[in-house]
Design a protein around this motif. Structure first.
Motif, PDB file in Angstrom:
ATOM      1  N   HIS A  52       6.369 -40.510  10.546  1.00 11.87           N
ATOM      2  CA  HIS A  52       6.826 -39.126  10.442  1.00 11.87           C
ATOM      3  C   HIS A  52       5.790 -38.246  11.112  1.00 11.87           C
ATOM      4  N   MET A  69      14.132 -32.223   7.554  1.00  8.80           N
ATOM      5  CA  MET A  69      12.754 -32.449   7.070  1.00  8.80           C
ATOM      6  C   MET A  69      11.904 -31.236   7.382  1.00  8.80           C
ATOM      7  N   CYS A  89      13.379 -39.032  12.827  1.00  5.84           N
ATOM      8  CA  CYS A  89      13.201 -40.236  12.021  1.00  5.84           C
ATOM      9  C   CYS A  89      14.458 -40.699  11.318  1.00  5.84           C
ATOM     10  N   HIS A 135      16.751 -35.890   9.954  1.00  2.39           N
ATOM     11  CA  HIS A 135      15.434 -35.461  10.444  1.00  2.39           C
ATOM     12  C   HIS A 135      15.342 -33.937  10.524  1.00  2.39           C
ATOM     13  N   CYS A 159       8.957 -31.972  10.277  1.00  2.63           N
ATOM     14  CA  CYS A 159       8.693 -33.296  10.846  1.00  2.63           C
ATOM     15  C   CYS A 159       9.018 -33.267  12.332  1.00  2.63           C
ATOM     16  N   ASP A 203       9.036 -36.031  14.414  1.00  2.00           N
ATOM     17  CA  ASP A 203       9.507 -37.306  14.961  1.00  2.00           C
ATOM     18  C   ASP A 203      10.919 -37.567  14.434  1.00  2.00           C
TER      19      ASP A 203
END
Ligand code: RUQ
Ligand code: CUA
Length: 653
Positions: free
Chosen positions: A584, A631, A624, A628, A620, A622
């Protein structure tokens, strides 16, 4: 004056030839690749390459990982340079890796990677690489592909004849390119001659953990030590260094360091010096250099300043050092797989010089010396010469070996790789490279056991090889099939930074050990949080420590209040994932450093100093999971004098 003229004319010729070669078109290769060559580099989707290549980044300060034969780049491993892509050198845990006696140094110039060896064969445990500018040696783990350790090298400057490994990784060796006053002091530059010294450092490597320690430095005459290679097999226990500027000039070196018809290869019997040192020999000298280690259990690096180093003067250990005359300003210094031949590539010489280890020992035995330099015996050129490869090309730089009795030398000025036979010294093949080739690499080419299927050349100039990208082009590399009698050009691929040397290895040796996750249970980071419930925030005056977790697809906590302008906030983010390839990211608005990219099971810390009142998001970085984009979180930042209580939450409406 005559000499000066000669040299100048010589350089003019070189310049003309050089320029001519730059303008040369690649028509002789365009369209010449047969479809069978295309097949040789084709790695079908989902298939793996057969070899890893670790290519130095030169002025990027880092190391890149490629696959062969595809030429695909897999990763950039940050070593000496800050790397915002994953927060190396920005996160609190990794900042100590870049500490030096000069303070925090966020960049270097990295040249020569070398893979650890056992019994003279690549064992694939670690790869070492040198930092030239602020002399350092780094050790990168080939299980995590991360830099684990960096040691600074004192009394050194332009750490170029580095970092090469002895047959059982007893030592990683680092030689200074520039000689300097040792110890450093205020003195007139023109008093260089006889007063400056060149330190050759022997850094021991702990066989279990790989930890480095400067065992001793040999303080050599004030020459430039350009490249080096270990003896192997019969010559194990020796190390060879090319030198130039044996004139000890301190100005206009392009002329003044090109006067001597022969410079030297310095042969160092390190076993002998090691024995001397083990018996208490040498002198501890005050020094100041950093030793930085990243601990895998705490996920944290520490930097320690070391205060002394053991130095040895050549005169203390008779019989340990000899000089082998070698024409003319040699660059590469390469030892063949048998350990018998030492190749010195004189940049300004028409011929390649190959010395014989056996003949060197005989000459030493018979004490056949041709004078001495600062107390170091000079052997007679004819007595140590194994042979010369005549008129092979212009501007020879580096040589590698295929394990079949052949050597391959790069020629910078004539832009080609020349294949020749050890023992008979005849040229058997030559192929153009595009353009101005520096180093070349054969997997295992610097070991007892080369895997002679591929060779790649790393070029300094790209010109028309790729679509133009403005004035600056990535450097080009060329992959050749060397399994037949003739080299065959298979592929062009771009490299990153300026590759000097590269080390390559069959993938099987490395990939089985590659780590997939860090076990959360083994995480000993002092500010880890190993479940959402362990998330917390601790205020310590102006310092605020946020113990945060991340897992698909949220942060805990995701709402934070009670932070004030002027606080010094540390986000200690633990990635709770225990799945391969699920990092992450963590980024917060206005951070003056970079993001964090946190591997599964790892804890990383980002410092943030909020300067403005408001409610500020973090997220976040990345991609993921499908969620995502969900996040994210908020930090409420209140005025410095506010009395909003510190609070944090996750999932509270
Ligand atoms: S060097 S291109 Cu820094 Cu190894 Cu010869
Ligand atoms: Cu975690 Cu995106």
């Amino acid at each position: 004056m005559k000499n000066f003229l000669k040299t100048t004319i010589g350089f003019l010729i070189i310049v003309v030839v050089f320029t001519g070669c730059n303008n040369q078109q690649s028509s002789d290769s365009n369209g010449a690749l047969s479809s069978s060559n295309a097949e040789k580099v084709y790695v079908a989707p989902g298939e793996h390459d057969s070899h890893y290549a670790f290519i130095s980044g030169g002025y990027s300060g880092n190391l890149t990982v490629y696959g062969l034969p595809s030429g695909r780049m897999f990763k950039e491993i940050p070593v000496f340079s800050q790397f915002p892509t994953n927060g190396y050198g920005y996160s609190e845990e990794t900042k100590p890796m870049l500490e030096t006696s000069y303070g925090f140094v966020p960049w270097d110039d990295s040249h020569h990677p070398d893979i650890s060896q056992t019994n003279g064969e690549l064992d694939g445990r670690w790869i070492f690489i040198n930092g030239n500018n602020t002399p350092r040696i780094a050790r990168v783990s080939l299980t995590t592909f991360e830099t684990e350790e960096i040691i600074e090298v004192p009394n050194s400057a332009g750490n170029h004849s580095s970092s090469f490994i002895t047959e059982n990784t007893e030592y990683v060796v680092a030689g200074t390119r520039f000689s300097v006053p040792v110890p450093q002091r205020d003195m007139a530059i023109k008093e260089y001659k006889g007063n400056f010294k060149g330190a050759l450092s022997f850094i021991s490597v702990d066989p279990e953990h790989g930890h480095m320690n400067i065992k001793f430095q040999v303080l050599m005459p004030g020459f430039n030590y350009d490249l080096s290679h270990p003896g192997r097999g019969k010559s194990h226990g020796w190390f060879f260094f090319t030198t130039y500027n044996t004139e000890e000039a301190n100005t206009l070196l392009e002329v003044n360091a090109s006067q001597n018809d022969k410079d030297f290869i310095a042969a160092v019997n390190w076993k002998k010096i090691e024995e001397y040192v083990n018996n208490g020999g040498g002198t501890m000298m005050p020094a100041n250099y950093a030793h930085n280690i990243h601990d895998e259990a705490t996920h944290t690096a520490t930097s320690t300043m070391k205060k002394e180093v053991r130095v040895v003067n050549p005169s203390e250990v008779p019989g340990a050092l000899y000089l082998l005359p070698t024409p003319k300003s040699p660059h590469g210094c390469d030892v063949d797989p048998s350990g018998e031949y030492i190749v010195g590539n004189g940049k300004l010489s028409a011929n390649l010089t190959v010395h014989s280890f056996t003949k060197m020992l005989e000459a030493i035995e018979n004490e056949k010396f041709d004078g001495e330099a600062y107390g170091i015996p000079i052997l007679k050129f004819e007595d140590v010469l194994a042979g010369t490869v005549e008129q092979a090309g212009l501007g020879p730089l580096h040589t590698e070996f295929d394990g079949q009795g052949n050597a391959y030398t790069t020629f910078f000025i004539t832009s080609e790789v020349v294949k020749w036979k050890l023992g008979t010294w005849e040229v058997v093949d030559r192929k153009p490279t595009y353009y101005s080739v520096g180093h070349l690499t054969i997997p295992g080419g610097n070991s007892k056991k080369p895997f002679g299927k591929y060779m790649f050349a790393m070029n300094k100039i790209t010109k028309d090889r790729y679509l133009p990208t403005g004035p600056e082009m990535e450097h080009s590399a060329q992959l050749y099939d060397i399994s037949g009698d003739k080299m065959e050009l298979l592929l062009d691929f771009p490299t990153h930074g300026e590759p000097h040397y590269a080390a390559a290895i069959p993938a099987d040796i490395v990939k089985k050990n590659s780590k997939e996750i860090y076990k959360l249970a083994d995480n000993q980071h002092p500010r880890k949080a190993t479940s959402d419930a362990e998330a917390k925030i601790i205020r310590d005056g102006k310092n605020v420590h946020i113990y945060m977790t991340t897992i698909r697809s949220h942060f805990s906590p995701d709402n934070i209040e009670g932070i004030k302008v002027g606080d010094n906030v540390f986000f200690h983010v633990t990635n709770l994932e225990q799945d391969f390839d699920v990092p992450h990211g963590f980024a917060v608005i206005g951070a003056n450093n970079a993001e964090l990219l946190i591997m599964p099971g790892q804890t990383r810390t980002l410092q943030w100093q909020p300067k403005q009142v408001g409610v500020w998001p973090f997220y976040c970085t990345d991609f993921c999971s499908a969620l995502h984009q969900e996040m994210q979180g908020y930090v409420r930042v209140s005025p410095a004098n506010s009395n909003i209580e510190l609070s944090w939450s996750l999932g509270e409406e």
